[in-house]
Every structure is written in C-alpha cells, then in structure tokens.
Write an enzyme that holds these catalytic residues in place. Structure first.
Site, mmCIF file in Angstrom:
data_model
loop_
_atom_site.group_PDB
_atom_site.id
_atom_site.type_symbol
_atom_site.label_atom_id
_atom_site.label_comp_id
_atom_site.label_asym_id
_atom_site.label_seq_id
_atom_site.Cartn_x
_atom_site.Cartn_y
_atom_site.Cartn_z
ATOM 1 N N ASN A 10 0.937 -1.173 -0.033
ATOM 2 C CA ASN A 10 0.027 -0.113 -0.110
ATOM 3 C C ASN A 10 0.824 1.329 -0.158
ATOM 4 O O ASN A 10 1.344 1.543 1.141
ATOM 5 C CB ASN A 10 -0.867 -0.158 1.082
ATOM 6 C CG ASN A 10 -1.739 1.245 1.340
ATOM 7 O OD1 ASN A 10 -2.012 2.029 0.350
ATOM 8 N ND2 ASN A 10 -2.374 1.245 2.472
ATOM 9 N N LYS A 12 -0.150 4.406 -0.166
ATOM 10 C CA LYS A 12 -0.823 5.248 0.565
ATOM 11 C C LYS A 12 -0.459 6.910 -0.347
ATOM 12 O O LYS A 12 -0.658 6.645 -1.819
ATOM 13 C CB LYS A 12 -0.214 5.564 1.879
ATOM 14 C CG LYS A 12 -0.479 4.218 2.424
ATOM 15 C CD LYS A 12 -0.021 4.650 4.248
ATOM 16 C CE LYS A 12 -0.163 3.206 4.894
ATOM 17 N NZ LYS A 12 0.082 3.313 6.314
ATOM 18 N N HIS A 89 -9.551 0.674 5.363
ATOM 19 C CA HIS A 89 -8.167 0.756 5.932
ATOM 20 C C HIS A 89 -8.502 1.973 6.990
ATOM 21 O O HIS A 89 -9.271 2.737 7.059
ATOM 22 C CB HIS A 89 -7.271 1.354 4.959
ATOM 23 C CG HIS A 89 -5.943 1.521 5.515
ATOM 24 N ND1 HIS A 89 -5.289 2.440 6.373
ATOM 25 C CD2 HIS A 89 -4.692 0.778 5.188
ATOM 26 C CE1 HIS A 89 -4.210 2.216 6.658
ATOM 27 N NE2 HIS A 89 -3.752 1.068 5.829
ATOM 28 N N GLU A 91 -6.965 4.269 8.342
ATOM 29 C CA GLU A 91 -6.794 5.468 8.186
ATOM 30 C C GLU A 91 -8.013 6.220 7.457
ATOM 31 O O GLU A 91 -8.201 7.443 7.861
ATOM 32 C CB GLU A 91 -5.484 5.888 6.931
ATOM 33 C CG GLU A 91 -4.130 5.414 7.960
ATOM 34 C CD GLU A 91 -2.813 5.073 7.062
ATOM 35 O OE1 GLU A 91 -1.834 5.123 7.590
ATOM 36 O OE2 GLU A 91 -3.217 5.550 5.712
ATOM 37 N N GLU A 157 -5.288 -5.169 10.615
ATOM 38 C CA GLU A 157 -4.176 -4.199 11.165
ATOM 39 C C GLU A 157 -4.283 -3.517 12.157
ATOM 40 O O GLU A 157 -5.166 -2.574 12.407
ATOM 41 C CB GLU A 157 -4.040 -3.154 9.910
ATOM 42 C CG GLU A 157 -5.477 -2.686 9.285
ATOM 43 C CD GLU A 157 -5.287 -1.498 8.327
ATOM 44 O OE1 GLU A 157 -4.284 -1.371 7.764
ATOM 45 O OE2 GLU A 157 -6.180 -0.984 8.190
ATOM 46 N N GLY A 163 2.795 2.016 11.097
ATOM 47 C CA GLY A 163 3.882 2.996 10.860
ATOM 48 C C GLY A 163 4.575 3.469 11.988
ATOM 49 O O GLY A 163 5.217 4.594 12.218
ATOM 50 N N SER A 195 3.328 -2.285 10.464
ATOM 51 C CA SER A 195 4.882 -2.032 10.456
ATOM 52 C C SER A 195 5.465 -3.305 10.044
ATOM 53 O O SER A 195 6.233 -4.065 10.665
ATOM 54 C CB SER A 195 5.383 -1.510 12.032
ATOM 55 O OG SER A 195 4.941 -0.328 12.360
#
Length: 242
Positions: A10, A12, A89, A91, A157, A163, A195
């Site tokens: 991904n 992003k 996702h 985010e 996730e 991250g 991560s």
C-alpha cells in the site's frame, strides 16, 4: 488448508511516475509460489498496469457513478486496470469517518465490478489495553463483510502498530487471526498489516492463519519490499500451515 501467500504493498499518498520503476524490479522478483500486488495512488494505476505486477487501488466509492466530486468508482478502477481494491483501511475509517456499513457497501461494489476487495479491520491501543481487541475486531469484521465472503481478502491491522514500528506479539497475531478465521472460513486469505518489515516478515508470515501481509512504508522501494516477498516464499517452501 493451503492458501497462497499474498503480499500487498500500500503506497498510500506516495509515489510519482518515476516511482513506477520500483514496480519493474518488484515484478521481476515475484516467485512462482506467492501472489504480489501493488496499490499506488489513483493517478498511477493505469500506467502501473503495464509494469507486469498485479495492481490495486486504495479505495473506491460505493456508487457506480453520480455527483460524488473527487471520488472514484470500482468500475472506473477496473477500467483503469486495477484487479483489487483496499476498503476500510484504518486511516480512512479514522480520517474520513468511514463506517462499517460504508465499508461493506464498498466491498460489494468492488465485487460487482470484478475487483477483489481487501477488507481491513483493526483495534486501537486503548481497545487492546482494555482487553477488547478480539471483540472489537470480530464485531467490526462481521459488520463490514459483503454478502459474498469467498470473493474477498481480509487484512488485520492493529491501528496502533501502523507506521509506529511496533507490532503485536506472535501470540496476539495468532489469536486474532484464529478469531477472524472462525468468521470467514478456510478459503479466505487473512493478511497481517502493521509495521511489516524485512526484519520481522518471516516471523509474522509463519504464524498460523497469516496468509500474507499488507505492507505500508516498506512497499515503496523494491529494496525493502522484495525481501518481504522472499520471506513469504521461504515460509511457503518450508511447508508452514497457511
């Protein structure tokens, strides 16, 4: 039960046309026993499809068309050459306030357009510390699943690990993936995302019910991404349960 490993990168909101050269290197390194897909920004999907790798999108709208400024439908993604799409996702759930109902609708739109949706679920650090991680994720997943479950991939996730360089313990990952497996059955691939790096990929990919990885920052360069793919191939060769 044998399921081919899938390593999904991904990108992003990263990448330019020059970055497509990385896909050339990635595509050349894909082993025969592992599936690999790259998810660049919308602007790079069409040119990326000529680079020899499976290409996906990072999101789609639930409607096929309409007055939705700035949005892209699943049908448009398919026309551009995408084969897969990430939905839900963390985010987007956080920054765009997407609900489970919306994620489910996007997954169904993706399937209708011939795309494979990767449905993402995960818990916050507060939810894990409160002992609610499994209950949170399984409830989120149940509410986000489309009607045709065998056409999807699930990505777990942990939000707090994305991250940050932190990862759950192997036992935590195994527990969560086992709980997800009870919901989706034996045929659906379950990816771990949070991560994932060359240094920890082999350990994570060897965990029972971990059928691959959703990789963020480490997918931006072939130098970091290819070793993760190679780790997946090595786990497969070793005959680990997938």
């Amino acid at each position: 039960m044998t399921r081919r490993k899938l390593i999904a990168g991904n990108w992003k909101m990263h990448g330019s046309v020059a970055a497509l050269d990385e896909i050339d290197v990635i595509a050349a390194a894909v082993p025969a026993n592992v599936d690999v897909a790259v998810f660049p920004p919308f602007t790079l999907i069409a040119p990326a499809t000529a680079r020899g790798a499976t290409i996906g999108a990072q999101d789609c709208h639930m409607k096929e068309s309409g007055a939705h400024t700035g949005c892209v439908s699943a049908a448009m993604l398919a026309e551009a050459g995408a084969a897969m799409v990430i939905v839900g996702h963390s985010e987007r759930r956080t920054d765009n306030h997407e609900t489970d109902t919306e994620v489910r609708a996007k997954a169904e739109a993706a399937i209708a357009a011939g795309l494979t949706p990767i449905v993402c679920v995960g818990e916050t650090l507060a939810q894990r510390d409160a002992g609610d991680a499994v209950a949170t994720v399984t409830a989120q997943l149940a509410a986000s699943l489309p009607g045709i479950v065998d056409r999807i991939v699930v990505a777990y996730e942990p939000v707090w690990a994305i991250g940050t360089g932190r990862t759950p313990s192997v036992d935590d990952v195994a527990e969560m993936h086992a709980a997800i497996r009870k919901i989706v059955g034996d045929d659906v691939r379950i990816l771990y995302g949070g991560s994932v790096k060359p240094a920890n990929a082999a350990e994570l990919l060897a965990v029972e019910n971990v059928d691959g990885a959703l990789v963020g920052g480490a997918s931006l360069t072939a130098a970091e991404f290819v070793p993760i793919v190679e780790a997946a191939a090595a786990v497969d060769t070793a005959g680990a349960l997938r």
